[in-house]
Design an enzyme around this catalytic site. Structure first.
Site, PDB file in Angstrom:
ATOM      1  N   ASN A  74       0.876  -1.182   0.000  1.00 21.71           N
ATOM      2  CA  ASN A  74       0.000   0.000   0.000  1.00 21.71           C
ATOM      3  C   ASN A  74       0.907   1.224   0.000  1.00 21.71           C
ATOM      4  OD1 ASN A  74      -1.801   2.046   0.471  1.00 21.71           O
ATOM      5  ND2 ASN A  74      -2.275   1.423   2.580  1.00 21.71           N
ATOM      6  N   TRP A  75       1.036   1.839  -1.161  1.00 22.65           N
ATOM      7  CA  TRP A  75       1.961   2.978  -1.265  1.00 22.65           C
ATOM      8  C   TRP A  75       1.389   4.251  -0.649  1.00 22.65           C
ATOM      9  CZ3 TRP A  75       4.167   2.706  -6.991  1.00 22.65           C
ATOM     10  CH2 TRP A  75       4.864   1.503  -7.148  1.00 22.65           C
ATOM     11  N   LYS A  76       0.122   4.250  -0.310  1.00 26.32           N
ATOM     12  CA  LYS A  76      -0.543   5.446   0.241  1.00 26.32           C
ATOM     13  C   LYS A  76      -0.307   6.653  -0.682  1.00 26.32           C
ATOM     14  CE  LYS A  76       0.183   3.483   4.776  1.00 26.32           C
ATOM     15  NZ  LYS A  76      -0.073   3.639   6.169  1.00 26.32           N
TER      16      LYS A  76
ATOM     17  N   HIS B 147      -9.531   0.904   4.681  1.00 22.60           N
ATOM     18  CA  HIS B 147      -8.267   1.144   5.393  1.00 22.60           C
ATOM     19  C   HIS B 147      -8.538   2.103   6.551  1.00 22.60           C
ATOM     20  CE1 HIS B 147      -4.190   2.469   6.254  1.00 22.60           C
ATOM     21  NE2 HIS B 147      -3.788   1.364   5.652  1.00 22.60           N
TER      22      HIS B 147
ATOM     23  N   GLU C  26      -7.024   4.575   7.568  1.00 27.53           N
ATOM     24  CA  GLU C  26      -6.876   5.996   7.225  1.00 27.53           C
ATOM     25  C   GLU C  26      -8.116   6.509   6.500  1.00 27.53           C
ATOM     26  OE1 GLU C  26      -3.048   5.531   5.344  1.00 27.53           O
ATOM     27  OE2 GLU C  26      -2.232   4.996   7.295  1.00 27.53           O
TER      28      GLU C  26
ATOM     29  N   GLU D 220      -5.444  -5.183  10.492  1.00 33.92           N
ATOM     30  CA  GLU D 220      -4.467  -4.114  10.674  1.00 33.92           C
ATOM     31  C   GLU D 220      -4.768  -3.358  11.967  1.00 33.92           C
ATOM     32  OE1 GLU D 220      -2.475  -3.021   6.728  1.00 33.92           O
ATOM     33  OE2 GLU D 220      -4.098  -1.645   7.068  1.00 33.92           O
TER      34      GLU D 220
ATOM     35  N   GLY E 276       2.294   2.164  10.669  1.00 28.82           N
ATOM     36  CA  GLY E 276       3.224   3.276  10.503  1.00 28.82           C
ATOM     37  C   GLY E 276       3.903   3.702  11.790  1.00 28.82           C
TER      38      GLY E 276
ATOM     39  N   SER F 223       3.363  -2.249  10.339  1.00 28.40           N
ATOM     40  CA  SER F 223       4.815  -2.237  10.552  1.00 28.40           C
ATOM     41  C   SER F 223       5.479  -3.573  10.207  1.00 28.40           C
ATOM     42  CB  SER F 223       5.132  -1.808  11.993  1.00 28.40           C
ATOM     43  OG  SER F 223       4.672  -0.486  12.213  1.00 28.40           O
TER      44      SER F 223
ATOM     45  N   GLY G 135       2.772  -1.175   4.310  1.00 28.56           N
ATOM     46  CA  GLY G 135       2.778   0.243   3.990  1.00 28.56           C
ATOM     47  C   GLY G 135       4.201   0.733   3.755  1.00 28.56           C
ATOM     48  N   GLY G 136       4.803   1.313   4.779  1.00 32.02           N
ATOM     49  CA  GLY G 136       6.112   1.963   4.658  1.00 32.02           C
ATOM     50  C   GLY G 136       7.170   1.118   3.951  1.00 32.02           C
TER      51      GLY G 136
HETATM   52  C1  PEP Z   1      -0.839   0.091   5.970  1.00 26.27           C
HETATM   53  O1  PEP Z   1      -0.932   1.285   5.754  1.00 26.27           O
HETATM   54  O2  PEP Z   1      -1.704  -0.680   5.505  1.00 26.27           O
HETATM   55  C2  PEP Z   1       0.276  -0.396   6.759  1.00 26.27           C
HETATM   56  C3  PEP Z   1       0.234  -1.610   7.216  1.00 26.27           C
HETATM   57  O3  PEP Z   1       1.300   0.500   6.991  1.00 26.27           O
HETATM   58  P1  PEP Z   1       2.738   0.178   7.681  1.00 26.27           P
HETATM   59  O4  PEP Z   1       3.257  -1.110   7.071  1.00 26.27           O
HETATM   60  O5  PEP Z   1       3.591   1.349   7.332  1.00 26.27           O
HETATM   61  O6  PEP Z   1       2.493   0.035   9.136  1.00 26.27           O
END
Ligand code: PEP
Length: 255
Positions: A9-11, A94, A96, A166, A172, A212, A233-234
């Site tokens: 997920n590049w956001k 998600h 967010e 999640e 994040g 994470s 994500g990151g």
């Molecule tokens: C996400 O945004 O779906 C996510 C899991 O982010 P991160 O891996 O950065 O925690």
């Protein structure tokens, strides 16, 4: 057998040029048929990413979609628009989207129905806040989300979905759930799906962990019986980290 899925997920990151650069790096990685890999770039980069992927096995996903096909919905993007670009998976619900943009379970439910009818695969995200976790409400929260988000869907439709657990406190933050914690909640989610479907389906639906995930914790997470991969994500923004995570999922077939 459930094939592990690693989805990035590049956001709201990567211009078109940066997105193509990242795809070129990812294409240098090697993994077998044992793992499925997807990237979910921002809408603006979907077309360029699709082109850059060429015949790569990496699948194209989107981060959101609206539940109507067309009309006066300023700023939104529809299912036919994504289909036209070759999108195969869509992240829905998600945290967010829920917390920053106020998406309700009712809206997520409408989106899930719409995406399923189109033949694309929804990746439905659920998870609790830190406060809910501390109040021991994790199970109540994920049950409410799953029941409401899947309301009215048939067992056959639910079977085509991917669920991502999640925990919001892990997204994040660098603070992942332990493999055992994540597996326990994901096992609980599998039980909810068993109640909602005919039991057999619960064993075929893929449930990912997200929060994470890095190469350093991926191996332990993927060793757990209920965890079928990750929504990343990151770490999906750095080719070496994303490829490092894929490496740990390759070779794991669950069932
Ligand atoms: C996400 O945004 O779906 C996510 C899991 O982010 P991160 O891996 O950065 O925690």
């Amino acid at each position: 057998m459930r094939k592990p899925l690693i989805a990035g997920n590049w956001k709201m990151n990567n211009t078109c040029a940066q997105a193509v650069g990242l795809i070129e790096e990812l294409k240098k990685g090697h993994w077998g048929d044992e793992v499925e890999v997807a990237v979910c770039p921002p809408f603006t980069a979907l077309r360029d990413v699709k082109q850059a992927l060429g015949n790569s096995p990496i699948r194209l996903g989107a981060q959101n979609v609206y539940c109507e096909d067309a009309g006066a919905f300023t700023g939104e993007v529809s299912v036919p628009m994504l289909k036209e670009l070759g999108v195969e998976l869509v992240i829905l619900g998600h945290s967010e989207r829920r917390n920053v943009f106020g998406e309700t379970d009712g809206l997520v439910n409408k989106k899930a129905a719409k995406v399923l009818k189109s033949g694309m695969v929804p990746i439905l995200c659920v998870g609790e806040t830190l406060e809910e976790r501390e109040q021991d409400k994790t199970q109540d929260v994920v049950r409410r989300q799953i029941v409401q988000d899947l309301n009215g869907l048939t067992g056959e439709e639910i079977e085509k979905m991917v669920i991502a657990y999640e925990p919001i406190w892990a997204i994040g933050t660098g603070r992942s759930a332990t493999a055992a914690e994540a597996d326990r909640v994901i096992g609980y989610i599998r039980g909810i799906l068993e109640d909602l479907t005919d039991g057999r389906l619960a064993q075929t639906i893929r449930i990912l962990y997200g929060g994470s995930v890095k190469p350093g914790n991926a191996e332990a997470l993927f060793e757990m019986p209920h965890i079928d991969g990750a929504l990343v994500g990151g770490a999906s923004l750095k080719a070496n980290e994303f490829l490092g995570i894929i490496k740990y999922a390759a070779g794991k077939e669950i069932g």
